[in-house]
Design a protein around this motif. Structure first.
Motif, PDB file in Angstrom:
ATOM      1  N   THR A 784       1.236   8.315   2.652  1.00  0.00           N
ATOM      2  CA  THR A 784      -0.152   8.575   3.031  1.00  0.00           C
ATOM      3  C   THR A 784      -0.967   7.298   3.166  1.00  0.00           C
ATOM      4  OG1 THR A 784      -0.803   8.866   0.705  1.00  0.00           O
ATOM      5  CG2 THR A 784      -0.088  10.820   1.912  1.00  0.00           C
ATOM      6  N   GLY A 785      -0.380   6.176   2.809  1.00  0.00           N
ATOM      7  CA  GLY A 785      -1.043   4.891   2.948  1.00  0.00           C
ATOM      8  C   GLY A 785      -0.074   3.794   2.567  1.00  0.00           C
ATOM      9  N   GLY A 786      -0.412   2.550   2.918  1.00  0.00           N
ATOM     10  CA  GLY A 786       0.476   1.448   2.563  1.00  0.00           C
ATOM     11  C   GLY A 786      -0.127   0.120   2.968  1.00  0.00           C
ATOM     12  N   PHE A 787       0.267  -0.936   2.254  1.00  0.00           N
ATOM     13  CA  PHE A 787      -0.182  -2.267   2.638  1.00  0.00           C
ATOM     14  C   PHE A 787       0.874  -3.281   2.220  1.00  0.00           C
ATOM     15  CE2 PHE A 787      -1.941  -1.078  -1.398  1.00  0.00           C
ATOM     16  CZ  PHE A 787      -1.796  -2.190  -2.222  1.00  0.00           C
ATOM     17  N   VAL A 788       0.854  -4.429   2.885  1.00  0.00           N
ATOM     18  CA  VAL A 788       1.902  -5.434   2.743  1.00  0.00           C
ATOM     19  C   VAL A 788       1.493  -6.468   1.714  1.00  0.00           C
ATOM     20  CG1 VAL A 788       3.146  -7.275   3.932  1.00  0.00           C
ATOM     21  CG2 VAL A 788       2.746  -5.082   5.084  1.00  0.00           C
ATOM     22  N   PHE A 789       2.458  -6.832   0.830  1.00  0.00           N
ATOM     23  CA  PHE A 789       2.311  -7.930  -0.118  1.00  0.00           C
ATOM     24  C   PHE A 789       3.388  -8.964   0.183  1.00  0.00           C
ATOM     25  CE2 PHE A 789       0.039  -5.132  -3.245  1.00  0.00           C
ATOM     26  CZ  PHE A 789      -1.058  -5.964  -3.400  1.00  0.00           C
ATOM     27  N   GLY A 790       3.116  -9.880   1.094  1.00  0.00           N
ATOM     28  CA  GLY A 790       4.094 -10.912   1.410  1.00  0.00           C
ATOM     29  C   GLY A 790       5.392 -10.310   1.917  1.00  0.00           C
ATOM     30  N   PRO A 791       6.510 -10.495   1.184  1.00  0.00           N
ATOM     31  CA  PRO A 791       7.805 -10.022   1.680  1.00  0.00           C
ATOM     32  C   PRO A 791       8.086  -8.552   1.383  1.00  0.00           C
ATOM     33  CG  PRO A 791       8.095 -11.201  -0.374  1.00  0.00           C
ATOM     34  CD  PRO A 791       6.635 -11.320  -0.030  1.00  0.00           C
ATOM     35  N   TYR A 792       7.160  -7.851   0.767  1.00  0.00           N
ATOM     36  CA  TYR A 792       7.382  -6.436   0.501  1.00  0.00           C
ATOM     37  C   TYR A 792       6.060  -5.681   0.652  1.00  0.00           C
ATOM     38  CZ  TYR A 792       5.251  -6.503  -4.180  1.00  0.00           C
ATOM     39  OH  TYR A 792       4.376  -6.582  -5.221  1.00  0.00           O
ATOM     40  N   ALA A 793       6.095  -4.380   0.429  1.00  0.00           N
ATOM     41  CA  ALA A 793       4.907  -3.557   0.625  1.00  0.00           C
ATOM     42  C   ALA A 793       4.855  -2.482  -0.451  1.00  0.00           C
ATOM     43  CB  ALA A 793       4.925  -2.912   2.013  1.00  0.00           C
ATOM     44  N   THR A 794       3.705  -1.875  -0.608  1.00  0.00           N
ATOM     45  CA  THR A 794       3.575  -0.687  -1.450  1.00  0.00           C
ATOM     46  C   THR A 794       3.123   0.472  -0.564  1.00  0.00           C
ATOM     47  OG1 THR A 794       1.256  -1.063  -2.031  1.00  0.00           O
ATOM     48  CG2 THR A 794       2.918  -2.078  -3.435  1.00  0.00           C
ATOM     49  N   ALA A 795       3.592   1.670  -0.889  1.00  0.00           N
ATOM     50  CA  ALA A 795       3.269   2.851  -0.094  1.00  0.00           C
ATOM     51  C   ALA A 795       2.864   3.985  -1.023  1.00  0.00           C
ATOM     52  CB  ALA A 795       4.470   3.278   0.750  1.00  0.00           C
ATOM     53  N   ALA A 796       1.765   4.664  -0.691  1.00  0.00           N
ATOM     54  CA  ALA A 796       1.318   5.836  -1.449  1.00  0.00           C
ATOM     55  C   ALA A 796       2.107   7.052  -0.985  1.00  0.00           C
ATOM     56  CB  ALA A 796      -0.171   6.066  -1.238  1.00  0.00           C
ATOM     57  N   LEU A 797       2.491   7.895  -1.945  1.00  0.00           N
ATOM     58  CA  LEU A 797       3.421   8.975  -1.659  1.00  0.00           C
ATOM     59  C   LEU A 797       2.745  10.343  -1.592  1.00  0.00           C
ATOM     60  CD1 LEU A 797       6.501   8.180  -3.941  1.00  0.00           C
ATOM     61  CD2 LEU A 797       6.385   8.061  -1.456  1.00  0.00           C
ATOM     62  N   LEU A 798       3.242  11.146  -0.673  1.00  0.00           N
ATOM     63  CA  LEU A 798       2.946  12.569  -0.653  1.00  0.00           C
ATOM     64  C   LEU A 798       3.607  13.210  -1.870  1.00  0.00           C
ATOM     65  CD1 LEU A 798       1.759  14.844   1.278  1.00  0.00           C
ATOM     66  CD2 LEU A 798       4.109  15.142   2.044  1.00  0.00           C
ATOM     67  N   GLN A 799       2.933  14.184  -2.472  1.00  0.00           N
ATOM     68  CA  GLN A 799       3.496  14.845  -3.644  1.00  0.00           C
ATOM     69  C   GLN A 799       4.761  15.622  -3.270  1.00  0.00           C
ATOM     70  OE1 GLN A 799       0.931  17.776  -5.646  1.00  0.00           O
ATOM     71  NE2 GLN A 799       1.245  16.626  -7.528  1.00  0.00           N
ATOM     72  N   PRO A 800       5.848  15.480  -4.046  1.00  0.00           N
ATOM     73  CA  PRO A 800       7.058  16.267  -3.775  1.00  0.00           C
ATOM     74  C   PRO A 800       6.786  17.760  -3.951  1.00  0.00           C
ATOM     75  CG  PRO A 800       7.521  14.447  -5.274  1.00  0.00           C
ATOM     76  CD  PRO A 800       6.031  14.553  -5.148  1.00  0.00           C
ATOM     77  N   ARG A 801       7.851  18.556  -3.800  1.00  0.00           N
ATOM     78  CA  ARG A 801       7.702  20.009  -3.924  1.00  0.00           C
ATOM     79  C   ARG A 801       6.989  20.355  -5.233  1.00  0.00           C
ATOM     80  NH1 ARG A 801      12.588  21.935  -2.356  1.00  0.00           N
ATOM     81  NH2 ARG A 801      13.499  21.255  -4.320  1.00  0.00           N
ATOM     82  N   THR A 802       5.926  21.149  -5.095  1.00  0.00           N
ATOM     83  CA  THR A 802       5.085  21.503  -6.237  1.00  0.00           C
ATOM     84  C   THR A 802       4.896  23.007  -6.276  1.00  0.00           C
ATOM     85  OG1 THR A 802       3.901  19.395  -6.055  1.00  0.00           O
ATOM     86  CG2 THR A 802       2.841  21.131  -7.330  1.00  0.00           C
ATOM     87  N   MET A 803       5.098  23.592  -7.440  1.00  0.00           N
ATOM     88  CA  MET A 803       4.894  25.025  -7.637  1.00  0.00           C
ATOM     89  C   MET A 803       3.788  25.243  -8.654  1.00  0.00           C
ATOM     90  SD  MET A 803       8.827  26.421  -7.630  1.00  0.00           S
ATOM     91  CE  MET A 803       9.427  25.097  -8.685  1.00  0.00           C
ATOM     92  N   GLY A 804       3.041  26.318  -8.470  1.00  0.00           N
ATOM     93  CA  GLY A 804       1.949  26.562  -9.392  1.00  0.00           C
ATOM     94  C   GLY A 804       1.540  28.010  -9.462  1.00  0.00           C
ATOM     95  N   LEU A 805       0.869  28.345 -10.541  1.00  0.00           N
ATOM     96  CA  LEU A 805       0.325  29.677 -10.780  1.00  0.00           C
ATOM     97  C   LEU A 805      -1.135  29.518 -11.167  1.00  0.00           C
ATOM     98  CD1 LEU A 805       0.718  32.775 -11.275  1.00  0.00           C
ATOM     99  CD2 LEU A 805       1.258  32.178 -13.655  1.00  0.00           C
ATOM    100  N   VAL A 806      -2.024  30.312 -10.537  1.00  0.00           N
ATOM    101  CA  VAL A 806      -3.449  30.275 -10.825  1.00  0.00           C
ATOM    102  C   VAL A 806      -3.904  31.677 -11.203  1.00  0.00           C
ATOM    103  CG1 VAL A 806      -5.751  29.762  -9.939  1.00  0.00           C
ATOM    104  CG2 VAL A 806      -3.800  28.379  -9.191  1.00  0.00           C
ATOM    105  N   LEU A 807      -4.553  31.795 -12.365  1.00  0.00           N
ATOM    106  CA  LEU A 807      -5.122  33.050 -12.839  1.00  0.00           C
ATOM    107  C   LEU A 807      -6.630  32.883 -12.890  1.00  0.00           C
ATOM    108  CD1 LEU A 807      -2.711  33.691 -15.855  1.00  0.00           C
ATOM    109  CD2 LEU A 807      -2.474  34.543 -13.509  1.00  0.00           C
TER     110      LEU A 807
END
Length: 811
Positions: A784-807
Motif C-alpha cells: 500500500t506504500g513504499g519508499f527507497v533507502f539507498g540500496p533497499y526499500a521498505t513497503a507497507a503491507l496489506l493485511q493478510p487473510r483476516t476473520m472476525g465476528l462482531v456482536l
C-alpha cells in the motif's frame, strides 16, 4: 411527544411558507416518535392512522430542506406514503402491495431498505442529497463498516472510484489519500485536505506533517465523504486534489438511543485481536442533548522479527472517544460543542524490507530490526464549537476548532549506517545499529463564519470568512543502539550523530462567496470565488556527525484567487447532468536547508469535468458517471543537490507541469427484493508533461494507479420469527503504482497491482446483530506504500487473510 392510540394521530402546528428551507435534525428512530418531531420542526399538521406507524423505523434526517422534500426523504424505505397534501395538512397512509412497478411497493421491497434511502451530504457546506450535487462526490455510511471489518481507510477507500491510499507505515498514522492521481509523494505541501465536520484537521504544509492524518475508527462517525477534484473555492489551500470529510453523529434532542458492540478478529500468520465500541445519545430536557462514544481496538500483528525473535511485532492498539453537547437556547439557534481524542500505539510499523525489485529481504512477513527501531505512537485531539442561527431567509454558521496532533515514529537505519558506526567505534561487525526518532507536534486554530441563503427561489448565495494559524515543531534524532537488544549504545564513545529541529508557523486569511442562479426548476448555474492570503516562517538547527552543524531560517508569503463554475440540468427530479470548471492550489513555502532557492512557489490546478448521476426505474438503479481533465502547473517536488563541503541537500522546488485525465463510474442495482449489487471502476492517466528536476516528461505521478475498481453484492432475507439475515461479498482491484522520484535515469520503486475478495454474513433481530467477515480471503500480498533507502526499500503491507465476528445491540 407521546402518540395517541386512536384511529387517527394528529400533530398540529401553524403552516409555514413552503418555499423556504427548514432545518431538520431527526435521528433514525420509530415513526411513532419521528413523525411528531417532523411535524413540529416543519410547522405543519400531519395525520395518520396510529396503527400504521407501529413497527416502522424512519431513517435519520439532518439538514436544510423544503418540507415536501424532507418528508419524502423521511419516508423512503418505509411502508408509509403521502395520500393527501392540503398545504398545511398532510395525510399519511400505508402503501398497498400492488404491482412491482408501483413506486410505493418498490420502497418496501427490501427487509433492510437502507439502499433505497438518499444519502445526504454536506460537501457544499449545505445538507443536500448526494444525487443533487453537481460535482463528483461519494459517501460511505459508517454503519456498514464495522460489520464488514472495514475499520481502516485502506479497507473501504476502494469503494470510491478514483481514490487510492498510500501509507508508508501501514498502521493508520502516516496515511496519504490520492484523488485522481494528483500526488507528488512525500515532497511538497499536501495535495488533499482532511476535515472532521467543518473543521480542517491536517496542516496545509509539509513542515506541519500535512500529508499525514489519523485513520479514524468509525465508532462515532455517521459517514465519510470523498470530494474528488479541486475544492479551492469552499475549502481553500491544500485541497487541489480533493477532500476527505469525516462526518460525526450529532446529538439528538428527542430520542434516547445508543449502541454497544464487541468484536473479535484473527489474522492468518499472525495473532488475535478485537475491540469494543459504545455510544449513547441522551436528551436532557427539550433543548439540551449530549452524546458520547468510546472505543478500544487491537489490530492483530502478523510480522515476525527474526532478529529479536518477537512474533506479530506490528500489533496496533487504538483507543479514543468523543463527547458532544448540543444546546438550543432559542428555537432558531443551535450550539454544539465537542471534544474528540484518538491514540495509536504500535511496537513496529506494518512494513517489511525489500530489495529494489520489491522482493522481501528476510522472507514472507518477516523483518530483521533492532527492538523498538520502528515503533510508533500518535495522539490526536480536536475541540470544536459550532453555532447555527436560522434567521429570516438565511443561516449564520460559525465554527471554531483547535486541534493538536502529535506523532513519534522510529525509522530503522541499521542497514544504512550500522557498519559505519561499527568502524568508527571499533566494535565488531554487526554490533551496532541506529534508528532515527522523528517526533512532531502541530497545533492548529481555525475560525470560519459564513452566511447562506435558505429560501428557495431564483437566487441562492453563500458568503464567508476563514482564518487559521498553525504552529509546528519536528525533530530528527539519530540514536545509536545495539542490534541484538535495541538498547542505547551512547556509551560506546560515538560523537553525537545527529540532532535536527524545525519550528514553523503558518497563517491564512481567506474570504469566499458562491452564488447559484436557478433559471428554471431544472436549469441552474453556480459560481464561486475565494481569495487567500498566506504567511509562513520557519527556523532549522542541525548538529551532529551525520547532519553537520548549521542554522537557518526563512519566510514566505503568497496569495491566491481560486474559482469554480458549475452549470447543471435536471433531466428529471432524480437525474442530473452537470459540468464543472474549478481551480485549486497549495501554498508555497520557505526551504529550510538552502537559500538557493530560498523558497518555492504555490502550484495550481485547473480541472474540467462533466458528469451525470441519479436513479432509474424507481430506485432499482443508481449511477454516477464522470470524465475529467486536470492541468497542474509549477508542481512542488522534493529535489536534491550537493551543498557546501559536498553535503547532500534536500529541498522543495517547482518542477514544471503534469496532467491527469480519466473517467469514473459507480453503480448500485437492486434487481429483486433484498438483493443489491454495487460496482465502481476508474481509469486515471496522471503523468508529467514538461518538467525539470527529478522527473521527466511521461513519468507517472507517484502512487497513482491507472486502473482501480470494486464489485460487490449483498442479499438480505427473512429467516424466521423476526430474524433477518444477510450474505455479502466484494472484490477490489488496485493497479500498479510507482513510488517516489529517484532522479533522472534512475528506476523508481514499483508497487505491484493487487486484488482481494472479502465475504460477510450475519443475522439481526430487534436491534441485535451478529456478523461474521473474512477479508482478503485468498491471502494475497499487496503493497500500500513504499519508499527507497539507498540500496533497499521498505513497503507497507496489506493485511493478510483476516476473520472476525462482531456482536452489536442498537437501541
Amino acid at each position: 411527544m407521546a402518540y395517541a392510540s386512536a384511529a387517527v394521530v394528529a400533530f398540529t402546528a401553524s403552516a409555514a411558507a413552503q418555499a423556504q428551507y427548514q432545518r431538520f435534525d431527526i435521528a433514525e428512530q420509530p415513526a411513532t416518535t419521528s413523525i411528531p418531531i417532523f411535524a413540529r420542526q416543519a410547522h405543519v399538521q400531519i395525520t395518520a392512522p396510529g396503527k400504521i406507524l407501529r413497527g416502522v423505523t424512519t431513517p435519520a434526517l439532518h439538514g436544510n430542506y423544503d418540507v415536501r422534500t424532507a418528508l419524502h426523504q423521511l419516508l423512503v424505505g418505509t411502508r408509509l406514503r403521502i395520500v393527501a397534501d392540503a398545504g398545511a395538512t398532510i395525510t399519511l397512509a400505508e402503501s398497498p402491495t400492488t404491482s412491482a412497478g408501483d413506486p410505493a411497493q418498490t420502497a418496501t421491497r427490501s427487509p433492510d431498505p437502507a439502499w433505497t434511502r438518499d444519502i445526504v451530504v454536506t460537501a457544499t457546506k449545505r445538507s443536500e442529497r448526494l444525487i443533487d450535487i453537481p460535482q463528483a462526490v461519494s459517501a460511505v455510511r459508517a454503519s456498514t463498516l464495522t460489520r464488514a471489518g472495514a475499520v481502516r481507510l485502506e479497507d473501504y477507500a476502494a469503494s470510491v472510484p478514483g481514490v487510492t491510499i498510500s501509507n508508508n507505515t501501514g498502521a493508520g498514522v502516516q496515511t496519504q489519500i490520492i484523488f485522481r492521481g494528483i500526488s507528488t509523494g512525500v515532497g511538497g505541501n499536501p495535495v488533499a485536505a482532511v476535515y472532521v465536520d467543518d473543521a480542517p484537521i491536517t496542516s496545509a504544509t509539509q513542515l506541519g506533517a500535512g500529508g499525514s492524518f489519523p485513520d479514524f475508527d468509525p465508532a462515532d462517525l455517521e459517514r465519510i465523504e470523498f470530494l474528488r477534484g479541486p475544492q479551492g473555492t469552499l475549502y481553500g489551500a491544500a485541497s487541489l486534489g480533493g477532500l476527505l470529510k469525516f462526518v460525526t453523529r450529532k446529538p439528538d434532542f428527542d430520542t434516547l438511543s445508543g449502541r454497544a458492540e464487541l468484536g473479535f478478529t484473527g489474522v492468518d500468520h499472525g495473532g488475535l485481536g478485537g475491540g469494543a465500541r459504545g455510544r449513547i445519545n441522551a436528551p436532557l430536557g427539550e433543548n439540551v442533548a449530549v452524546s458520547a462514544s468510546g472505543f478500544y481496538r487491537i489490530d492483530p500483528g502478523f510480522i515476525d522479527n527474526v532478529l529479536t525473535g518477537k512474533s506479530n511485532e506490528n500489533e496496533t492498539r487504538t483507543r479514543g472517544g468523543r463527547v458532544a453537547l448540543a444546546v438550543r437556547p432559542v428555537t432558531n439557534v443551535t450550539i454544539v460543542g465537542s471534544a474528540m481524542y484518538q491514540a495509536i500505539n504500535a511496537d513496529s510499523v506494518t512494513t517489511i524490507d525489500t530489495d529494489l525489485s520489491g522482493r522481501p529481504l528476510y522472507g514472507d512477513l518477516q523483518v530483521s530490526r533492532p527492538r523498538g527501531a520502528s515503533a510508533l505512537t500518535q495522539r490526536f485531539t480536536l475541540y470544536d464549537l459550532s453555532i447555527n442561527a436560522q434567521l429570516n431567509g438565511f443561516d449564520v454558521i460559525s465554527d471554531t476548532s483547535y486541534g493538536i496532533q502529535k506523532s513519534g515514529t522510529y525509522v530503522d537505519y541499521t542497514r544504512i549506517i550500522g557498519g559505519v558506526l561499527d568502524s568508527i567505534s571499533g566494535q565488531p561487525s554487526g554490533t551496532l545499529g541506529a534508528s532515527v526518532f522523528q517526533p512532531f507536534r502541530t497545533k492548529k486554530l481555525t475560525q470560519e463564519v459564513r452566511l447562506q441563503s435558505t429560501t428557495k427561489g431564483f437566487f441562492g448565495w453563500q458568503i464567508g470568512g476563514f482564518y487559521t494559524r498553525e504552529k509546528a515543531n519536528s525533530l530528527a534524532l539519530v540514536n545509536p543502539l545495539y542490534r541484538q537488544t535495541g538498547e542505547s549504545a551512547a556509551s560506546v564513545g560515538l560523537p553525537p550523530l545527529g540532532n535536527g529541529e524545525v519550528n514553523a508557523t503558518y497563517r491564512e486569511i481567506a474570504g469566499f462567496g458562491n452564488v447559484t442562479l436557478n433559471f428554471t426548476s431544472k436549469l441552474s448555474l453556480s459560481g464561486g470565488l475565494r481569495y487567500s492570503d498566506i504567511r509562513q516562517s520557519n527556523s532549522q538547527t542541525l548538529s551532529g556527525l551525520l547532519l553537520g552543524n548549521s542554522a537557518s531560517s526563512g519566510s514566505s508569503s503568497d496569495h491566491k484567487l481560486t474559482f469554480s463554475v458549475n452549470p447543471s440540468y435536471k433531466i428529471t427530479p432524480n437525474i442530473l447532468v452537470y459540468g464543472r470548471v474549478a481551480s485549486g492550489y497549495r501554498p508555497g513555502g520557505p526551504n529550510t536547508t538552502t537559500n538557493d532557492p530560498a523558497s518555492y512557489n504555490p502550484d495550481t490546478v485547473v480541472s474540467y469535468e462533466v458528469g451525470t448521476k441519479g436513479t432509474l426505474f424507481d430506485r432499482l438503479l443508481t449511477f454516477d458517471l464522470d470524465a475529467f481533465l486536470i492541468d497542474w502547473n509549477d508542481i512542488q517536488v522534493q529535489q536534491s543537490k550537493i551543498g557546501p563541503g559536498g553535503t547532500p541537500l534536500s529541498f522543495i522546488g517547482n518542477a514544471g507541469k503534469a496532467q491527469s485525465k480519466g473517467v469514473e463510474a459507480a453503480f448500485t442495482a437492486a434487481p429483486m427484493s433484498g438483493l443489491t449489487f454495487d460496482a465502481n471502476i476508474a481509469y486515471t492517466d496522471a503523468t508529467f508533461r514538461n518538467t525539470v528536476g527529478p522527473a521527466v516528461a511521461g513519468d507517472r505521478l507517484p502512487s497513482s494507479a491507472k486502473w482501480t475498481g470494486q464489485v460487490g453484492g449483498e442479499y438480505r432475507f427473512d429467516v424466521t420469527d423476526g430474524w433477518k439475515s444477510f450474505l455479502g461479498a466484494s472484490y477490489r482491484y488496485v493497479g500498479k503504482r510507482l513510488g517516489e522520484f529517484a532522479g533522472p535515469g534512475a528506476a523508481r520503486y514499483v508497487l505491484p497491482k493487487y486484488e482481494t475478495v472479502d465475504l460477510r454474513a450475519g443475522i439481526d433481530r430487534n436491534g441485535f446483530e451478529a456478523s461474521f467477515f473474512v477479508r482478503n480471503i485468498a491471502d494475497k500480498r499487496g503493497y500500500t506504500g513504499g519508499f527507497v533507502f539507498g540500496p533497499y526499500a521498505t513497503a507497507a503491507l496489506l493485511q493478510p487473510r483476516t476473520m472476525g465476528l462482531v456482536l452489536s445491540k442498537t437501541f
